[in-house]
Structures are given as C-alpha cells and as structure tokens.
Design a protein around this motif. Structure first.
Motif, PDB file in Angstrom:
ATOM      1  N   VAL A 224       1.125  -1.441   0.351  1.00  0.00           N
ATOM      2  CA  VAL A 224       0.094  -0.053  -0.230  1.00  0.00           C
ATOM      3  C   VAL A 224       0.746   0.931   0.015  1.00  0.00           C
ATOM      4  CG1 VAL A 224      -1.459   1.111   0.939  1.00  0.00           C
ATOM      5  CG2 VAL A 224      -1.510  -1.141   1.247  1.00  0.00           C
ATOM      6  N   GLU A 225       1.950   1.566   0.499  1.00  0.00           N
ATOM      7  CA  GLU A 225       2.893   2.068   0.763  1.00  0.00           C
ATOM      8  C   GLU A 225       3.395   2.700  -0.308  1.00  0.00           C
ATOM      9  OE1 GLU A 225       4.748   5.757   2.608  1.00  0.00           O
ATOM     10  OE2 GLU A 225       2.566   4.904   2.987  1.00  0.00           O
ATOM     11  N   ALA A 226       4.283   1.383  -0.859  1.00  0.00           N
ATOM     12  CA  ALA A 226       4.884   1.447  -2.229  1.00  0.00           C
ATOM     13  C   ALA A 226       4.074   2.575  -3.129  1.00  0.00           C
ATOM     14  CB  ALA A 226       5.512  -0.062  -2.529  1.00  0.00           C
ATOM     15  N   ARG A 227       2.512   2.250  -3.431  1.00  0.00           N
ATOM     16  CA  ARG A 227       2.421   2.755  -4.596  1.00  0.00           C
ATOM     17  C   ARG A 227       1.568   3.632  -4.022  1.00  0.00           C
ATOM     18  NH1 ARG A 227      -2.087  -3.283  -4.291  1.00  0.00           N
ATOM     19  NH2 ARG A 227      -0.879  -4.398  -5.950  1.00  0.00           N
ATOM     20  N   ARG A 228       1.070   4.599  -2.728  1.00  0.00           N
ATOM     21  CA  ARG A 228       0.495   5.096  -2.890  1.00  0.00           C
ATOM     22  C   ARG A 228       2.254   6.228  -3.704  1.00  0.00           C
ATOM     23  NH1 ARG A 228       1.481   9.299   0.932  1.00  0.00           N
ATOM     24  NH2 ARG A 228       3.821   7.884   2.312  1.00  0.00           N
ATOM     25  N   VAL A 229       3.670   5.760  -2.804  1.00  0.00           N
ATOM     26  CA  VAL A 229       4.905   6.969  -3.262  1.00  0.00           C
ATOM     27  C   VAL A 229       5.155   7.068  -4.419  1.00  0.00           C
ATOM     28  CG1 VAL A 229       7.270   6.860  -3.058  1.00  0.00           C
ATOM     29  CG2 VAL A 229       5.962   6.031  -1.053  1.00  0.00           C
ATOM     30  N   LEU A 230       4.570   6.335  -5.008  1.00  0.00           N
ATOM     31  CA  LEU A 230       4.674   5.793  -6.283  1.00  0.00           C
ATOM     32  C   LEU A 230       4.023   6.734  -7.312  1.00  0.00           C
ATOM     33  CD1 LEU A 230       5.039   1.929  -7.447  1.00  0.00           C
ATOM     34  CD2 LEU A 230       6.875   3.972  -7.659  1.00  0.00           C
ATOM     35  N   ALA A 231       2.767   7.234  -6.528  1.00  0.00           N
ATOM     36  CA  ALA A 231       1.903   7.983  -7.221  1.00  0.00           C
ATOM     37  C   ALA A 231       1.977   9.383  -6.579  1.00  0.00           C
ATOM     38  CB  ALA A 231       0.730   7.780  -6.933  1.00  0.00           C
ATOM     39  N   ARG A 232       3.188   9.789  -6.299  1.00  0.00           N
ATOM     40  CA  ARG A 232       3.972  11.177  -5.119  1.00  0.00           C
ATOM     41  C   ARG A 232       4.105  11.940  -6.469  1.00  0.00           C
ATOM     42  NH1 ARG A 232       6.115  10.362   0.860  1.00  0.00           N
ATOM     43  NH2 ARG A 232       5.712  12.963   0.348  1.00  0.00           N
ATOM     44  N   ASP A 233       4.082  13.557  -7.016  1.00  0.00           N
ATOM     45  CA  ASP A 233       4.746  13.931  -7.759  1.00  0.00           C
ATOM     46  C   ASP A 233       6.144  14.461  -6.927  1.00  0.00           C
ATOM     47  OD1 ASP A 233       5.032  15.080  -9.980  1.00  0.00           O
ATOM     48  OD2 ASP A 233       4.038  16.714  -9.980  1.00  0.00           O
ATOM     49  N   GLU A 234       7.013  13.681  -6.600  1.00  0.00           N
ATOM     50  CA  GLU A 234       8.253  14.404  -6.293  1.00  0.00           C
ATOM     51  C   GLU A 234       9.064  13.852  -6.421  1.00  0.00           C
ATOM     52  OE1 GLU A 234       7.892  13.772  -1.863  1.00  0.00           O
ATOM     53  OE2 GLU A 234       6.266  14.827  -2.366  1.00  0.00           O
ATOM     54  N   ALA A 235      10.948  13.484  -5.982  1.00  0.00           N
ATOM     55  CA  ALA A 235      11.475  12.990  -6.108  1.00  0.00           C
ATOM     56  C   ALA A 235      11.516  11.425  -4.970  1.00  0.00           C
ATOM     57  CB  ALA A 235      13.066  13.588  -5.932  1.00  0.00           C
ATOM     58  N   VAL A 236      11.317  10.519  -5.177  1.00  0.00           N
ATOM     59  CA  VAL A 236      10.449   9.502  -4.379  1.00  0.00           C
ATOM     60  C   VAL A 236      12.100   7.603  -4.586  1.00  0.00           C
ATOM     61  CG1 VAL A 236       8.710   9.401  -4.554  1.00  0.00           C
ATOM     62  CG2 VAL A 236       9.443   8.294  -6.023  1.00  0.00           C
ATOM     63  N   GLY A 237      12.664   8.613  -5.063  1.00  0.00           N
ATOM     64  CA  GLY A 237      13.792   7.268  -5.874  1.00  0.00           C
ATOM     65  C   GLY A 237      14.250   6.819  -3.309  1.00  0.00           C
ATOM     66  N   ARG A 238      15.004   7.469  -2.554  1.00  0.00           N
ATOM     67  CA  ARG A 238      15.398   7.565  -1.259  1.00  0.00           C
ATOM     68  C   ARG A 238      14.187   6.575  -0.352  1.00  0.00           C
ATOM     69  NH1 ARG A 238      18.330  12.389  -2.050  1.00  0.00           N
ATOM     70  NH2 ARG A 238      20.438  12.412  -2.304  1.00  0.00           N
ATOM     71  N   ARG A 239      13.035   7.250  -1.061  1.00  0.00           N
ATOM     72  CA  ARG A 239      11.735   6.314  -0.031  1.00  0.00           C
ATOM     73  C   ARG A 239      11.676   5.112  -0.204  1.00  0.00           C
ATOM     74  NH1 ARG A 239       7.655   8.883   3.314  1.00  0.00           N
ATOM     75  NH2 ARG A 239       8.699  11.059   2.269  1.00  0.00           N
ATOM     76  N   LEU A 240      11.183   4.881  -1.501  1.00  0.00           N
ATOM     77  CA  LEU A 240      11.195   3.601  -2.134  1.00  0.00           C
ATOM     78  C   LEU A 240      13.035   2.184  -2.262  1.00  0.00           C
ATOM     79  CD1 LEU A 240       9.879   4.273  -5.909  1.00  0.00           C
ATOM     80  CD2 LEU A 240       8.435   3.332  -3.880  1.00  0.00           C
ATOM     81  N   ASP A 241      14.039   3.418  -2.018  1.00  0.00           N
ATOM     82  CA  ASP A 241      15.369   2.326  -2.128  1.00  0.00           C
ATOM     83  C   ASP A 241      14.160   2.281  -0.445  1.00  0.00           C
ATOM     84  OD1 ASP A 241      17.652   1.376  -2.481  1.00  0.00           O
ATOM     85  OD2 ASP A 241      18.461   2.636  -0.934  1.00  0.00           O
ATOM     86  N   PHE A 242      14.859   2.489   0.425  1.00  0.00           N
ATOM     87  CA  PHE A 242      14.055   2.438   1.982  1.00  0.00           C
ATOM     88  C   PHE A 242      13.038   1.321   2.259  1.00  0.00           C
ATOM     89  CE2 PHE A 242      11.836   2.711   6.074  1.00  0.00           C
ATOM     90  CZ  PHE A 242      12.794   2.585   6.951  1.00  0.00           C
ATOM     91  N   LEU A 243      12.099   1.084   1.415  1.00  0.00           N
ATOM     92  CA  LEU A 243      10.604   0.532   1.946  1.00  0.00           C
ATOM     93  C   LEU A 243      11.093  -0.359   1.135  1.00  0.00           C
ATOM     94  CD1 LEU A 243       7.952   0.724   2.397  1.00  0.00           C
ATOM     95  CD2 LEU A 243       7.044   1.588  -0.193  1.00  0.00           C
ATOM     96  N   LEU A 244      12.115  -0.359  -0.230  1.00  0.00           N
ATOM     97  CA  LEU A 244      11.810  -2.483  -0.764  1.00  0.00           C
ATOM     98  C   LEU A 244      13.019  -2.751   0.457  1.00  0.00           C
ATOM     99  CD1 LEU A 244      12.197  -3.853  -3.237  1.00  0.00           C
ATOM    100  CD2 LEU A 244      11.265  -1.194  -3.239  1.00  0.00           C
ATOM    101  N   GLN A 245      13.776  -2.499   1.701  1.00  0.00           N
ATOM    102  CA  GLN A 245      14.408  -2.721   2.712  1.00  0.00           C
ATOM    103  C   GLN A 245      13.606  -3.525   3.445  1.00  0.00           C
ATOM    104  OE1 GLN A 245      17.839  -0.106   4.460  1.00  0.00           O
ATOM    105  NE2 GLN A 245      17.807   0.773   2.191  1.00  0.00           N
TER     106      GLN A 245
END
Length: 285
Positions: A224-245
């Motif tokens: 759920v959080e990954a889908r929410r982050v992917l929909a954000r209109d901003e730089a999300v690379g670091r946040r997604l990297d942490f989420l994958l951990q």
C-alpha cells in the motif's frame, strides 16, 4: 511523476552576438552532483545556471555544457601588438624549431590576437538563461519518459509481491492445521510420560513460532505504501529504496519460518521480485 536519473537534451539559440548551445546530460548518483562547463564569455553566469538546474533536479550526476560560436563583425580587428609579440617569439625559437609554420586561421586563434567587440552583459545573460531553460525543459521531459517506463516495471513487481502475499495467506490456515496435526501426533507419543498441560504449552509455542500472519500483514502494508509513494509528484527514489529494505526483511522472515514447500517457494519468488524492483529503483530520482 516518476523521473529517471538519466537524461539528455541539447538546445541551440541564434543570438545577435553568435550561436549559443547548451547540452545537459545526467547519470545515476546518490545525490545531486552538478557540473557546469562554459567558455570565458559566459562563465560568470554559472551561479544563475546552477540555480535554474537545482530548482528542477534533485538527484543525479548532471553535466551542463555550453558552446559559443561568435559571429564575424565589421568591428572585429587584429591586435597588432599581440601579433608582433608572437612574431618575435617565433623568431627567437626559429633555431630550435626550423621550418615550423603556422596557418593564418590558427594564428588568429592565438589568445589576444583577434579583438571582437565587447558583449552586452544583460543581453548575454538573457540569452544564456533562455537557452538553459529550453534545454532543461527537454532534459526533464527525457527523464519523465524514461521514468514512465521505470514506473511500469516497478508497479509490475509490486503487484507481483501483493499477489504472492495473498496466495500465501490462503495457504497459511491449511499449513497451520497440517502442522498442528503433525505436532499432536508427535506429542501424543509422549503423552504417557509428559504432563498434558505441558504438552499444550509446547504445542502453542511451536505453532506461534511458525505464525507468519504478522509478516504477511506487513507485506500488505508495504505494498500500500509503495503504491502511494509511486503516485507522488516528487523525487521518491530514496523513500522507495528504504521501503524495499523493509520488503526484503519480511521476505527473509517468511522464508525462515517456512515449514511448507509452498511458502518456501513464495519467499524465494518474493526476493526475486524485490531484487528486480530494487534494480529499477536505483535509476529513479
């Protein structure tokens, strides 16, 4: 919108004082590394160029290269004093370099020989910023196009993770019941020599250690959080990297608790999808 950290664009502008070109390229980097290379005529404008780029780009190793081709002018003249100094130097070195010649075009290219009219600073600044903005807009578009492909690839992996977690959740009650039956059979063989309450405690403890409901719940929340982050209109690379951990941690725990080939295989498939998603996320701004 998801943006890739790699991109390329070039823009040209015909000015009154010459032809101006701006090229922007970038590759992956943990932070924003910005390099501006410009000829002497416009080098003083580097701070303004940096501000333009930094306002639109958050991550990546970015190179901004300018090229200037001055137009010929009726006011262009030759600095004869400078030319005479080069001639004197050539005479002094003639014994050391016999037969050395210089083409006329190269002679005019020597520093200080050709004098061109001074540029009007305000017009130069206007032109440089204009060509930079044009190149930057195209550069951002190229990042967004590649980002759209990355978004599709990552979304497919996240959907795959969600599907595996849902399938594992369907298997859990059957696996738990089979494990309970197996444990009861084994404990039943010991019933004559062990206190019944102790047997029940051991049964509960064994089943608790094998419970993966919590891991599956966390996987669902991470999806759920990954889908929410992917929909954000901003730089999300670091946040997604942490989420994958966090995804990887739950997959490891699910694998370590597995007592059934189905959940064991599910844990392996989860790790494959997580690794594939991580490879894509490394390219995201």
């Amino acid at each position: 919108m998801i943006k890739s950290m790699t991109g390329y664009a070039v823009a040209d502008l015909q000015c009154d004082w010459g032809r101006l070109s701006c090229e922007i390229r970038s590759v992956n980097s943990r932070h924003l590394e910005l390099f501006v290379r410009a000829p002497d005529e416009i080098r003083a404008l580097e701070p303004q160029v940096r501000r333009l780029v930094q306002a639109r780009v958050q991550r990546g190793k970015v190179e901004v290269n300018f090229r200037v081709k001055r137009e010929s002018s009726a006011d262009t003249s030759v600095n004869r004093d400078a030319l005479n100094r080069y001639a004197q130097l050539a005479t002094e070195l003639s014994d050391q370099f016999p037969g050395l010649t210089t083409e006329f075009g190269r002679l005019l290219a020597l520093p200080g020989v050709l004098q061109v009219p001074d540029l009007e600073p305000q017009q130069v600044e206007t032109d440089v910023l204009a060509v930079t903005e044009t190149a930057l807009a195209a550069f951002i578009e190229s990042r967004e196009r590649e980002g759209a492909a990355l978004l599709q690839a990552i979304t497919q992996r996240v959907d795959g993770i969600a599907a595996i977690a849902a399938q594992a959740r369907e298997w859990v009650p059957m696996i738990r019941e089979a494990q309970r039956t197996r444990l009861l059979d084994r404990l039943g063989e010991m019933a004559a020599s062990v206190d019944p309450s102790r047997l029940e405690q051991e049964l509960v403890l064994a089943l608790t250690k094998l419970d993966v409901d919590e891991e599956l719940d966390r996987l669902d929340s991470h999806v759920v959080e990954a889908r929410r982050v992917l929909a954000r209109d901003e730089a999300v690379g670091r946040r997604l990297d942490f989420l994958l951990q966090e995804f990887n941690r739950e997959a490891n725990t699910l694998g370590s608790k597995s007592v059934d080939s189905r959940t064991g295989a599910a844990a392996v498939e989860l790790k494959v999808l997580i690794d594939q998603a991580r490879e894509q996320i490394q390219n995201i701004e």
